[in-house]
Enzyme design. Structure first.
Site, PDB file in Angstrom:
ATOM      1  N   HIS A  90     -19.582  10.047   4.278  1.00  0.00           N
ATOM      2  CA  HIS A  90     -20.028   8.714   4.678  1.00  0.00           C
ATOM      3  C   HIS A  90     -21.553   8.695   4.767  1.00  0.00           C
ATOM      4  O   HIS A  90     -22.146   9.600   5.346  1.00  0.00           O
ATOM      5  CB  HIS A  90     -19.421   8.337   6.033  1.00  0.00           C
ATOM      6  CG  HIS A  90     -19.793   6.951   6.465  1.00  0.00           C
ATOM      7  ND1 HIS A  90     -19.240   5.834   5.883  1.00  0.00           N
ATOM      8  CD2 HIS A  90     -20.686   6.512   7.378  1.00  0.00           C
ATOM      9  CE1 HIS A  90     -19.775   4.762   6.446  1.00  0.00           C
ATOM     10  NE2 HIS A  90     -20.663   5.138   7.349  1.00  0.00           N
ATOM     11  N   LYS A 122       0.823  -1.212   0.000  1.00  0.00           N
ATOM     12  CA  LYS A 122       0.000   0.000   0.000  1.00  0.00           C
ATOM     13  C   LYS A 122       0.859   1.264   0.000  1.00  0.00           C
ATOM     14  O   LYS A 122       0.543   2.237  -0.671  1.00  0.00           O
ATOM     15  CB  LYS A 122      -0.928  -0.008   1.219  1.00  0.00           C
ATOM     16  CG  LYS A 122      -1.878   1.143   1.283  1.00  0.00           C
ATOM     17  CD  LYS A 122      -2.789   0.999   2.492  1.00  0.00           C
ATOM     18  CE  LYS A 122      -4.049   1.764   2.270  1.00  0.00           C
ATOM     19  NZ  LYS A 122      -5.121   1.357   3.140  1.00  0.00           N
TER      20      LYS A 122
END
Length: 192
Positions: free
Chosen positions: A110, A66
């Site tokens: 979100h 990552k």
């Protein structure tokens, strides 16, 4: 002062479009200079092309880890002098490489009233829990999952007649208003 912004997205790009249109319509002191996408066939890529916004497509499998992938993303951001990042349906956890480069400059949307229902299925989780109210949260990103400081929230009632699709439609409609409003406010205050 014009802020250079990158938007990260993984899917259809409806929030991407809402943000780009709001910046233009409201003449906000910002310019979306890059779309970062982690799916080479995501519909958001065509939407970016329609706005003449360049895209950077990253395949995390092409990198050892990552951190290496985020280093490649960071190089693309720095090449365009990106000053802030807006996540708009980006379905990956932001790692230490980007967090360190953009402290308090990465914002997420979100589809639930955090801290309730974090994670990838906020709408479905709220619906299945049988709550009477859910909503939308805009927050800064930290190292956790949907755990960063909350900037703004807007409630959306769960109606007795709702199914998952109707609730999702109303949540998305709320997102498309709240996110641009929060962006405008942050830019006005010089907080982004």
């Amino acid at each position: 002062m014009m802020r250079k912004i990158a938007i990260f997205a993984s899917g259809t790009g409806t929030n991407f479009v809402a943000l780009v249109q709001a910046i233009k319509a409201r003449q906000l002191p910002a310019q979306v200079v890059l779309l970062v996408c982690d799916h080479q066939d995501a519909p958001v890529l065509q939407r970016a092309q329609a706005f003449n916004i360049p895209s950077f497509v990253i395949n995390f499998k092409d990198y050892a880890n990552k951190a290496a992938a985020e280093t490649a993303i960071l190089a693309a951001l720095q090449a365009r002098d990106v000053q802030a990042i807006l996540l708009a349906g980006y379905m990956r956890i932001i790692g230490p490489t980007l967090l360190a480069a953009y402290p308090n400059k990465i914002i997420n949307i979100h589809p639930a009233l955090l801290p309730k229902f974090p994670g990838a299925h906020g709408i479905e989780d709220a619906f299945q829990a049988g709550v009477k109210e859910t909503g939308v949260t805009i927050h800064f990103i930290d190292a956790g999952v949907d755990s960063g400081p909350i900037i703004a929230q807007k409630a959306v009632p769960v109606l007795p007649t709702d199914d998952l699709d109707s609730l999702e439609t109303r949540i998305h409609a709320t997102e498309h208003v709240l996110y641009p409003d929060v962006l405008a406010d942050l830019l006005k205050k010089g907080a982004l």
